[in-house]
Design an enzyme around this catalytic site. Structure first.
Site, PDB file in Angstrom:
ATOM      1  N   ASN A  67       0.773  -1.377   0.026  1.00  0.00           N
ATOM      2  CA  ASN A  67       0.064   0.222  -0.093  1.00  0.00           C
ATOM      3  C   ASN A  67       1.000   1.309   0.072  1.00  0.00           C
ATOM      4  O   ASN A  67       1.400   1.607   1.086  1.00  0.00           O
ATOM      5  CB  ASN A  67      -0.782   0.006   1.293  1.00  0.00           C
ATOM      6  CG  ASN A  67      -1.988  -1.112   0.988  1.00  0.00           C
ATOM      7  OD1 ASN A  67      -2.995  -1.155   0.414  1.00  0.00           O
ATOM      8  ND2 ASN A  67      -1.713  -2.033   1.952  1.00  0.00           N
ATOM      9  N   GLU A  68       1.160   1.865  -1.090  1.00  0.00           N
ATOM     10  CA  GLU A  68       1.864   2.890  -1.249  1.00  0.00           C
ATOM     11  C   GLU A  68       1.289   4.258  -0.803  1.00  0.00           C
ATOM     12  O   GLU A  68      -0.070   4.340  -0.763  1.00  0.00           O
ATOM     13  CB  GLU A  68       2.397   3.046  -2.738  1.00  0.00           C
ATOM     14  CG  GLU A  68       3.322   1.707  -3.514  1.00  0.00           C
ATOM     15  CD  GLU A  68       4.484   1.442  -2.761  1.00  0.00           C
ATOM     16  OE1 GLU A  68       4.826   2.175  -1.741  1.00  0.00           O
ATOM     17  OE2 GLU A  68       5.407   0.634  -3.232  1.00  0.00           O
TER      18      GLU A  68
END
Ligand code: F6R
Length: 642
Positions: free
Chosen positions: A158-159
């Protein structure tokens, strides 16, 4: 209730002695959960991560299985993520990783293992991701989720930009994440662009969350996640507010937390010369005044009133720290002969000294301490530069190909033959063919790795030649753990330690320079540092060790903060220029260094900046103005032997 010193921290954070100690706690909790559930005849549902961080936990779980009969028959696992586009068999796939590191060593039923698939057709991904989330729910939800943290602040993949409610989905990897993975994939271009990851929302549903982080490179994101305002640009900060989340970190990953960086702001401090120095240098920087101009009001207005009461007045504190800082500066890193050394970082005697500079790879020493090496040799010390690993994993194919093409051409040119066996050119052709026919996923053959080692050796020789260091002074140890391993998959043995012991015994150094004490323990430099400590344990009783000093350079692309520096070696403009010219020689290191991610600058530029800014930092606190400085921290030998 958070303790006073943790008042700025929004997530309970335990600073453990090291990653092994933290891993024992985490693996112990997992084992307890599995056993409790087994007694209740229920499953334990684990959320698992890959990467370097959880490796010590997996090692400990395998040990618990083998030595303490921990069974995984009632365990169901869900991995956080997988690269999109990689088959399960790809050596860098998370499927492979998990089987190699954990599953194949324990008795978990194959059907209980869930790792997202990286090979689905694009049209099937959405439904697949939805079914992954549902499968977690059907299994009863995650009981215990372990997490690492990326330098972008990602959890899973999850950037930045991932929302709090995000679900399992296909994502695009951040350029920094891809750069960090470049070494695993032997080049940034080979790193997949996308991945499937559990969402932040999926992760937050776990009943217990444990995030681990090791090494100085994680200190900034750990601080932001723990002390910052939760926000989607730093997904790990969204863990704040979960009712059962904890961070386990090692001392180097804790360095940026307020309780470590500015302890006087969070509670009572024991004022020792070291903490005083740290506080006064911080104050000088914060109020942008040289040390000798700091006033009572500066101390008071910046939370250092107690220091004034304990060790003031300001004038005395200023003078003491000014002198201490001044005494770290020396143009004689090997000690100045026939001089009073009571206020110098290094002893005058014996002179000349035998000096051993250890580098984990064949570029580290010159980049970090090339000016000092030059000075030591120039001033008469007997300098040996030893490289613990060959570094061949970091050489791009094209450099090996260039060398090999040159070899082939040379042979044609000179009609060079080597008796009955393969000629040099034939040998080169075979390896060239190997490289050309190699698939992205294939590891290099041993011969290709040999050639790549030669590339690095020659770069190191070229760099040393520029600094006027003899060829005979360079030793390439090619430690076996590296030759037999690949990134994140290094297994050390006594052979590695033997080679280092032999070197130490041969040189019996008066000074050793080394780095890696702050690195991720799974990185090349972390492993090398550990081996060095093991070697020092083996030689601890030897007479020469009593007269040996260990100096630590911080590592490529980094420098010690001012208050940690015990020896500062100024470089003249000419010396800096030679060092930079030497740094040009490391062609294999272009575009490889994570610290260049933000700027995409070359290593020589970074080296230049770092050495100049250390000099500026000295100048700013009121010391003399130098062109550049290389800095070292003294390591007590006893601390290596624990
Ligand atoms: C891997 C994962 C990632 C890593 C993170 C840190 O499954 O979810 O978030 O935990 O990139 O990687 P390492 O541990 O290699 O520093």
């Amino acid at each position: 209730m958070a303790r006073e010193e943790e008042q700025f921290e929004q997530i309970p954070t335990e600073i453990c002695q090291d990653s092994e100690a933290a891993a024992r706690i985490v693996a112990g909790e997992i084992a307890e959960l599995i056993r409790e559930r087994a007694e209740e005849k229920r499953n334990a549902v684990l959320g698992l991560a890959t990467g370097s961080t959880p490796l010590p936990v997996y090692r400990e779980l395998v040990r618990l299985h083998k030595e303490e009969a921990l069974s995984f028959r009632n365990v169901i696992t869900f991995n956080l993520d997988e690269y999109y586009g990689l088959s399960d068999e790809h050596p860098e796939s998370y499927h492979q990783f998990m089987w190699e590191r954990l599953f194949q060593h324990v008795d978990i039923p194959k059907d209980n293992v869930n790792v997202p698939s990286g090979t689905l057709a694009r049209s099937k991904v959405y439904a697949y991701c939805d079914s992954y989330d549902k499968a977690i729910e059907e299994a009863g939800g995650l009981d215990y989720q372990i997490l690492g943290i990326g330098r972008t602040g990602h959890i899973g993949f999850n950037e930045p930009g991932s929302t709090r409610d995000s679900k399992t989905r296909l994502v695009t990897l951040d350029p920094l994440t891809r750069l960090d993975a470049a070494r695993d994939f032997l080049g940034e271009a080979n790193v997949p662009l996308h991945a499937i990851t559990m969402g932040v929302g999926t992760i937050l549903k776990a009943r217990k969350l444990v995030l681990m982080a090791w090494g100085q490179s994680k200190a900034g994101v750990v601080r932001d996640a723990v002390e910052g305002v939760p926000n989607e640009n730093l997904p790990a900060s969204l863990l704040q507010g979960h009712e059962n989340v904890r961070f386990f970190i090692d001392p180097t990953a804790s360095e940026e937390l307020i309780r470590i960086r500015l302890p006087w702001l969070v509670g009572q401090v024991e004022w020792t010369p070291w903490t005083i120095r740290k506080a006064v240098l911080w104050l000088s920087k914060t109020v942008s005044k040289p040390i000798l101009k700091l006033q009572e009001s500066d101390y008071n207005e910046n939370g250092l009133g107690e220091l004034l009461i304990d060790s003031g007045p300001a004038y005395d504190l200023n003078i003491a720290v000014f002198n201490q800082t001044q005494h770290t500066i020396t143009g004689w890193p090997g000690g100045k002969p026939n001089s009073d050394d009571s206020n110098r970082p290094e002893r005058a005697k014996p002179f000349p000294k035998r000096v051993l500079a250890l580098g984990s790879e064949p570029h580290e020493d010159i980049l970090c301490m090339g000016g000092t090496v030059h000075r030591l040799a120039n001033q008469g010390s007997e300098v040996t530069l030893a490289y613990m690993t060959s570094g061949n994993l970091a050489v791009p194919d094209n450099l090996a190909q260039q060398t090999l093409s040159l070899m082939s051409e040379l042979e044609q040119e000179m009609d060079f033959r080597k008796g009955e066996g393969l000629s040099l050119g034939q040998y080169a052709s075979v390896i060239l063919k190997n490289i050309e026919e190699k698939n992205e996923a294939d590891q290099d053959s041993d011969s290709t790795r040999r050639i790549k080692s030669f590339v690095r050796r020659n770069e190191a020789r070229d760099a040393a030649r520029i600094l006027k260091i003899d060829r005979e002074s360079q030793i390439f140890l090619d430690l076996p753990f590296y030759e037999k391993g690949r990134y994140r998959n290094f297994n050390t043995s006594s052979e590695d330690v033997d080679a280092l012991v032999e070197l130490l015994e041969k040189i019996k150094p008066h000074q050793i320079y080394i780095s890696g004490g702050l690195a991720d323990p799974g990185s090349v430099s972390g492993v090398c540092y550990h081996l060095f400590c093991e070697a020092m344990k083996r030689v601890r009783g030897k007479a020469w060790v009593k007269h040996c000093r260990v100096w630590s350079y911080r590592g490529v692309g980094q420098e010690w903060p001012l208050h940690e520096i015990d020896m500062a070696v100024p470089l003249s403009p000419g010396e800096l220029a030679s060092k930079i010219e030497a740094s040009f020689q490391y062609r294999s290191q272009r575009s490889q260094f994570p610290f260049r991610a933000a700027t995409h600058r070359e290593i020589w530029q970074e080296t230049d900046d770092i050495n100049r800014s250390t000099a500026e930092a000295y100048d700013d606190v009121g010391m003399a103005e130098y062109e550049a400085i290389e800095a070292f921290k003294k390591i007590e030998i006893e601390s290596l032997l624990d």
